[in-house]
Design a protein around this motif. Structure first.
Motif, PDB file in Angstrom:
ATOM      1  N   VAL A  53       0.375  -1.334   0.346  1.00 46.23           N
ATOM      2  CA  VAL A  53       0.230   0.233   0.438  1.00 46.23           C
ATOM      3  C   VAL A  53       1.215   1.728  -0.275  1.00 46.23           C
ATOM      4  N   LYS A  54       0.381   2.383  -0.816  1.00 46.16           N
ATOM      5  CA  LYS A  54       1.566   3.535  -1.181  1.00 46.16           C
ATOM      6  C   LYS A  54       0.387   4.636  -0.434  1.00 46.16           C
ATOM      7  N   ALA A  55       0.869   5.359  -0.375  1.00 44.64           N
ATOM      8  CA  ALA A  55      -0.326   6.747  -0.227  1.00 44.64           C
ATOM      9  C   ALA A  55       0.544   8.079  -1.430  1.00 44.64           C
ATOM     10  N   ILE A  56      -0.369   7.786  -2.166  1.00 49.27           N
ATOM     11  CA  ILE A  56      -0.089   8.977  -3.580  1.00 49.27           C
ATOM     12  C   ILE A  56      -1.204  10.309  -2.988  1.00 49.27           C
ATOM     13  N   GLN A  57      -0.445  11.429  -3.574  1.00 49.82           N
ATOM     14  CA  GLN A  57      -1.330  13.273  -3.483  1.00 49.82           C
ATOM     15  C   GLN A  57      -2.199  12.763  -4.880  1.00 49.82           C
ATOM     16  N   ILE A  58      -3.272  12.883  -4.527  1.00 52.66           N
ATOM     17  CA  ILE A  58      -4.493  13.323  -5.418  1.00 52.66           C
ATOM     18  C   ILE A  58      -5.417  13.870  -4.504  1.00 52.66           C
ATOM     19  N   ASP A  59      -5.563  15.366  -5.567  1.00 50.13           N
ATOM     20  CA  ASP A  59      -6.765  16.532  -5.387  1.00 50.13           C
ATOM     21  C   ASP A  59      -7.419  16.281  -6.621  1.00 50.13           C
ATOM     22  N   VAL A  60      -8.663  15.652  -7.137  1.00 52.25           N
ATOM     23  CA  VAL A  60      -9.172  15.595  -8.113  1.00 52.25           C
ATOM     24  C   VAL A  60     -10.456  16.881  -8.730  1.00 52.25           C
ATOM     25  N   THR A  61      -9.814  17.741  -7.956  1.00 52.05           N
ATOM     26  CA  THR A  61     -10.280  19.115  -8.585  1.00 52.05           C
ATOM     27  C   THR A  61      -8.991  19.966  -9.450  1.00 52.05           C
ATOM     28  N   ASN A  62      -7.991  19.338  -9.105  1.00 50.17           N
ATOM     29  CA  ASN A  62      -7.096  19.807  -9.684  1.00 50.17           C
ATOM     30  C   ASN A  62      -6.236  19.066 -10.154  1.00 50.17           C
ATOM     31  N   GLN A  63      -5.790  19.898 -11.815  1.00 54.68           N
ATOM     32  CA  GLN A  63      -5.531  18.709 -12.758  1.00 54.68           C
ATOM     33  C   GLN A  63      -3.564  18.912 -12.659  1.00 54.68           C
ATOM     34  N   GLU A  64      -3.409  19.773 -11.965  1.00 57.34           N
ATOM     35  CA  GLU A  64      -1.464  19.759 -12.093  1.00 57.34           C
ATOM     36  C   GLU A  64      -1.053  18.383 -10.727  1.00 57.34           C
ATOM     37  N   SER A  65      -2.744  17.832  -9.656  1.00 53.06           N
ATOM     38  CA  SER A  65      -2.360  16.790  -8.764  1.00 53.06           C
ATOM     39  C   SER A  65      -2.476  15.884  -9.595  1.00 53.06           C
ATOM     40  N   VAL A  66      -3.437  15.877 -10.587  1.00 56.68           N
ATOM     41  CA  VAL A  66      -4.020  13.744 -10.612  1.00 56.68           C
ATOM     42  C   VAL A  66      -2.651  14.016 -12.496  1.00 56.68           C
ATOM     43  N   LEU A  67      -3.015  14.744 -12.983  1.00 53.55           N
ATOM     44  CA  LEU A  67      -1.423  14.595 -13.899  1.00 53.55           C
ATOM     45  C   LEU A  67      -0.108  13.834 -13.078  1.00 53.55           C
ATOM     46  N   ALA A  68       0.427  14.731 -11.653  1.00 50.69           N
ATOM     47  CA  ALA A  68       1.743  14.236 -11.286  1.00 50.69           C
ATOM     48  C   ALA A  68       1.161  12.543 -11.010  1.00 50.69           C
ATOM     49  N   ALA A  69       0.169  12.277 -10.104  1.00 50.85           N
ATOM     50  CA  ALA A  69       0.115  11.340  -9.541  1.00 50.85           C
ATOM     51  C   ALA A  69       0.283  10.227 -10.551  1.00 50.85           C
ATOM     52  N   LYS A  70      -0.529  10.382 -12.058  1.00 49.47           N
ATOM     53  CA  LYS A  70      -1.018   9.922 -13.407  1.00 49.47           C
ATOM     54  C   LYS A  70       0.409   9.682 -13.768  1.00 49.47           C
ATOM     55  N   ASN A  71       1.623  10.240 -13.817  1.00 48.51           N
ATOM     56  CA  ASN A  71       2.823  10.213 -13.589  1.00 48.51           C
ATOM     57  C   ASN A  71       3.851   9.620 -12.581  1.00 48.51           C
ATOM     58  N   SER A  72       3.925   9.521 -11.609  1.00 43.22           N
ATOM     59  CA  SER A  72       4.308   8.502 -10.493  1.00 43.22           C
ATOM     60  C   SER A  72       3.862   7.154 -10.791  1.00 43.22           C
ATOM     61  N   ILE A  73       2.359   6.838 -10.772  1.00 45.54           N
ATOM     62  CA  ILE A  73       2.070   5.477 -11.394  1.00 45.54           C
ATOM     63  C   ILE A  73       2.423   5.400 -12.822  1.00 45.54           C
ATOM     64  N   GLU A  74       2.424   5.998 -13.807  1.00 46.71           N
ATOM     65  CA  GLU A  74       3.304   5.025 -14.360  1.00 46.71           C
ATOM     66  C   GLU A  74       4.196   4.927 -14.754  1.00 46.71           C
ATOM     67  N   LYS A  75       5.433   5.823 -13.962  1.00 47.45           N
ATOM     68  CA  LYS A  75       7.009   5.837 -13.939  1.00 47.45           C
ATOM     69  C   LYS A  75       7.151   4.266 -13.085  1.00 47.45           C
ATOM     70  N   GLU A  76       6.264   3.930 -11.595  1.00 53.60           N
ATOM     71  CA  GLU A  76       6.438   2.731 -10.958  1.00 53.60           C
ATOM     72  C   GLU A  76       5.900   1.895 -11.524  1.00 53.60           C
ATOM     73  N   GLN A  77       4.939   1.507 -12.627  1.00 55.16           N
ATOM     74  CA  GLN A  77       3.649   0.594 -12.857  1.00 55.16           C
ATOM     75  C   GLN A  77       4.287   0.263 -14.514  1.00 55.16           C
ATOM     76  N   GLY A  78       4.466   1.112 -15.042  1.00 53.59           N
ATOM     77  CA  GLY A  78       3.924   1.360 -16.590  1.00 53.59           C
ATOM     78  C   GLY A  78       2.717   1.120 -16.923  1.00 53.59           C
ATOM     79  N   LYS A  79       1.605   0.718 -15.970  1.00 60.92           N
ATOM     80  CA  LYS A  79       0.345   0.908 -16.330  1.00 60.92           C
ATOM     81  C   LYS A  79      -0.642   0.839 -15.028  1.00 60.92           C
ATOM     82  N   LEU A  80      -2.444   1.309 -15.182  1.00 59.99           N
ATOM     83  CA  LEU A  80      -2.606   0.503 -14.240  1.00 59.99           C
ATOM     84  C   LEU A  80      -3.987  -0.375 -14.437  1.00 59.99           C
ATOM     85  N   ASP A  81      -4.564  -0.796 -13.236  1.00 61.14           N
ATOM     86  CA  ASP A  81      -5.301  -2.015 -13.697  1.00 61.14           C
ATOM     87  C   ASP A  81      -7.091  -1.789 -13.599  1.00 61.14           C
TER      88      ASP A  81
END
Length: 245
Positions: A53-81
């Motif tokens: 389990v890993k905490a990730i910062q994501i504010d769904v009302t903020n585009q930059e926050s969501v994009l940063a979360a997406k980039n982080s998960i992409e770097k670590e996992q390469g995908k999301l199921d």
């Protein structure tokens, strides 16, 4: 190992989903608007035997926050199921249709509707890299126009315009998205955990977070023959567990 992102997951039903999916062997991203709070929750979970389990910062009302979360998960996992759009707000009460301000309604929609669209659209590329992508939009039975038109329905008097309309709109988005992705291995559904006792409603609901999370997971971890574009509700006393739209 399958990966899942759950928004609004540092407490209540979202946190219970994290626990149950961790026990099922998934790698869980615990989405939290406040990263410090999220990391505190993850540390406590680790002390109680919850792994991956890993905490990730994501504010769904903020585009930059969501994009940063997406980039982080992409770097670590390469995908999301799996994406579980769980973050939601009730909005300031009371919410009478004739007096509730536009600002109140907009603020509720920013999280419950536009926030879901923002997260979903930004994560679609990662989800398309999964063999069996799942999107679960956590809604409410209060989003059903059919039930709201039935005076015999037990929740008929609750017509809070900001919250109710935001969940109805969310359901419409689910239908449209499921149709668009129908020729891909996606399963996209609206899932109502039922009237659950949480801090969201001052612990007034009759349901437990354990039951709510289990219901959401049941209709998320489906196989290739599972339904898509459906509205499931933990408050529907029917074998299909489907709610009318």
């Amino acid at each position: 190992m399958k990966s899942v992102l759950i928004t609004g997951a540092n407490r209540s039903i979202g946190l219970e989903i994290v626990k149950q999916l961790s026990k099922k062997g998934l790698f869980v991203y615990l989405g939290s608007r406040d990263l410090v709070k999220g990391e505190e929750v993850v540390a406590e979970l680790a002390q109680n035997g919850f792994e991956n389990v890993k905490a990730i910062q994501i504010d769904v009302t903020n585009q930059e926050s969501v994009l940063a979360a997406k980039n982080s998960i992409e770097k670590e996992q390469g995908k999301l199921d799996i994406l579980i759009n769980n973050a939601g707000v009730l909005g300031a009460m009371p919410q009478n249709s004739s007096t509730t301000s536009i600002e109140n309604i907009q603020e509720t929609f920013d999280t419950n509707f536009f926030g879901v669209i923002r997260v979903t659209q930004l994560f679609l590329d990662l989800l398309k890299k999964s063999d069996s992508p799942r999107i679960s939009n956590i809604t409410s039975g209060l989003g059903s126009l059919t039930l709201h038109s039935d005076p015999t329905w037990k929740y008929y008097p609750f017509k809070a315009v900001s919250y109710v309309s935001s969940k109805t709109a969310l359901n419409a988005f689910t239908v449209a998205l499921a149709f668009e992705l129908k020729d891909l291995p996606f399963k996209v559904n609206s899932i109502d955990p039922g009237y659950t006792a949480t801090d969201f409603n001052n612990f007034n609901g009759p349901g437990s977070v354990e039951s709510a999370a289990s219901f959401i997971i049941k209709h998320t971890l489906t196989d290739e023959n599972g339904p898509t574009g459906k509205f499931f509700s933990n408050d529907i006393e029917d074998e299909s567990e489907e709610s009318p739209w």
